[in-house]
Write a protein that holds these residues in place. Structure first.
Motif, PDB file in Angstrom:
ATOM      1  N   ALA A  19       0.834  -1.202   0.000  1.00  0.00           N
ATOM      2  CA  ALA A  19       0.000   0.000   0.000  1.00  0.00           C
ATOM      3  C   ALA A  19       0.869   1.252   0.000  1.00  0.00           C
ATOM      4  CB  ALA A  19      -0.922  -0.021   1.207  1.00  0.00           C
ATOM      5  N   LEU A  23       0.251   4.041  -2.961  1.00  0.00           N
ATOM      6  CA  LEU A  23      -0.381   5.329  -2.689  1.00  0.00           C
ATOM      7  C   LEU A  23       0.493   6.463  -3.214  1.00  0.00           C
ATOM      8  CD1 LEU A  23      -1.680   4.776   0.931  1.00  0.00           C
ATOM      9  CD2 LEU A  23      -3.042   5.087  -1.115  1.00  0.00           C
ATOM     10  N   ASP A  25      -0.354   9.911  -2.246  1.00  0.00           N
ATOM     11  CA  ASP A  25      -0.416  10.997  -1.266  1.00  0.00           C
ATOM     12  C   ASP A  25       0.667  10.745  -0.214  1.00  0.00           C
ATOM     13  OD1 ASP A  25      -1.003  12.915   0.495  1.00  0.00           O
ATOM     14  OD2 ASP A  25      -3.031  12.252   0.962  1.00  0.00           O
ATOM     15  N   ALA A  28      -0.392  10.069   3.373  1.00  0.00           N
ATOM     16  CA  ALA A  28      -0.868   8.712   3.624  1.00  0.00           C
ATOM     17  C   ALA A  28       0.296   7.728   3.662  1.00  0.00           C
ATOM     18  CB  ALA A  28      -1.866   8.304   2.547  1.00  0.00           C
TER      19      ALA A  28
ATOM     20  N   ALA B  20      -7.024   2.422   6.720  1.00  0.00           N
ATOM     21  CA  ALA B  20      -5.875   3.295   6.442  1.00  0.00           C
ATOM     22  C   ALA B  20      -5.543   3.290   4.959  1.00  0.00           C
ATOM     23  CB  ALA B  20      -4.661   2.850   7.247  1.00  0.00           C
ATOM     24  N   ILE B  21      -5.742   2.145   4.287  1.00  0.00           N
ATOM     25  CA  ILE B  21      -5.420   2.093   2.858  1.00  0.00           C
ATOM     26  C   ILE B  21      -6.511   2.773   2.045  1.00  0.00           C
ATOM     27  CG2 ILE B  21      -5.079   0.538   0.917  1.00  0.00           C
ATOM     28  CD1 ILE B  21      -3.910  -1.477   2.874  1.00  0.00           C
ATOM     29  N   ARG B  29      -7.474   8.270   7.803  1.00  0.00           N
ATOM     30  CA  ARG B  29      -6.155   7.629   7.945  1.00  0.00           C
ATOM     31  C   ARG B  29      -5.568   7.901   9.320  1.00  0.00           C
ATOM     32  NH1 ARG B  29      -5.364   8.827   2.120  1.00  0.00           N
ATOM     33  NH2 ARG B  29      -5.631   6.773   1.187  1.00  0.00           N
TER      34      ARG B  29
END
Lengths: 186, 96
Positions: A19, A23, A25, A28, B20-21, B29
């Motif tokens: 992940a 991702l 961002d 994140a 969270a993903i 998040r």
């Protein structure tokens, strides 16, 4: 029971790493790195490496997450599109990883009592360190006394790295201070 | 009993990770990461009781709780101001 915990924690580790790659961002991604460190520390606790788990909690979860957040404040929140093809680095990483995995086939199994690393000086530490050092935890005795100079060198390296990061992060503010001071005098 | 608790904790960790993903907003998040750190603290405590040396593990769990709080504060500050306050004390950029 421990097997199940190990399998689930390692599976969550893989999902978190994928992940973090997918991702875009950066905020994140930083949060995913924090979760990754928490999971890695939990795995260390399951492996009975309590002191490593302590370090992972303080450095991995705490300091490195905060440093990455400070960096986001400087570079912005969106990932820039990559300027090169990932094919060659991917091939290099796969070949290196395959060589490392091939190398582990020659190693003794995990925690085997007749492995060379358990036969060299470990029995002497286990028998003598309560009398010689007087600390109940053998790992602490080895790190702080038998390998004291080694630990001092590690601390010097970590301190230098921390000072370097602080200098990099505080650079912009100090320069604007210097640029301001002539105006205030005039 | 401890087995049930462990399985429930692992399931909760998995669900927090999914949030969270997927989480569309930043706050999802942040909440997921905070939940995850709480679940890790509980997981380590349960591991301490599973292996029988709970006092060492409870110390680690306490430290995790402290570090998780600091990280949550830092994450919230970045999401509110855009950085950790590097450019705030001297308003140099405003004057230019």
């Amino acid at each position: 029971m421990i097997e199940l915990i190990n399998i689930v924690l390692l599976g969550l580790l893989v999902i978190t790493a994928l992940a973090a790659i997918r991702l875009h961002d950066l905020f994140a991604v930083t949060i995913m790195f924090g979760i990754y460190s928490l999971l890695a520390a939990a795995v260390f606790v399951v492996l009975d490496a309590v002191d490593v788990a302590f370090t992972e909690a303080a450095v991995g979860v705490g300091i490195s997450t905060i440093l990455m957040l400070a960096t986001i404040g400087l570079v912005g929140r969106q990932e820039k599109p990559p300027s090169h093809r990932p094919l060659l680095p991917l091939v290099v990483v796969i070949v290196t990883g395959a060589a490392l995995v091939y190398g582990t086939f020659d190693m003794p199994p995990f925690a085997a009592p007749d492995a060379p690393v358990q036969q060299h000086v470990a029995p002497r530490y286990l028998e003598q360190s309560p009398h010689e050092i007087g600390i109940p935890n053998v790992v602490t005795a080895v790190l702080a006394s038998y390998r004291g100079y080694d630990t001092l060198g590690e601390l010097t390296v970590i301190f230098t790295a921390g000072v370097g990061v602080l200098v990099l992060l505080g650079f912009r503010r100090r320069r604007s201070h210097m640029a301001d001071s002539p105006e205030e005098e005039s | 009993m401890l087995t049930l608790v462990t399985i429930a904790l692992l399931a909760a960790m998995g669900m927090a990770l999914i949030r969270a993903i997927k989480g569309p907003t930043v706050y999802d998040r942040i909440l997921a990461s905070n939940t995850f750190s709480t679940k890790t603290v509980l997981m380590i405590s349960v591991l301490g009781f599973l292996t029988g040396e709970s006092e060492v593990y409870l110390d680690i769990a306490l430290m995790y709780a402290l570090v998780g709080f600091i990280v949550t504060v830092a994450v919230l500050k970045v999401s509110e101001f855009g950085d950790l306050g590097q450019s705030r004390p001297d308003s140099g950029e405003n004057r230019q």
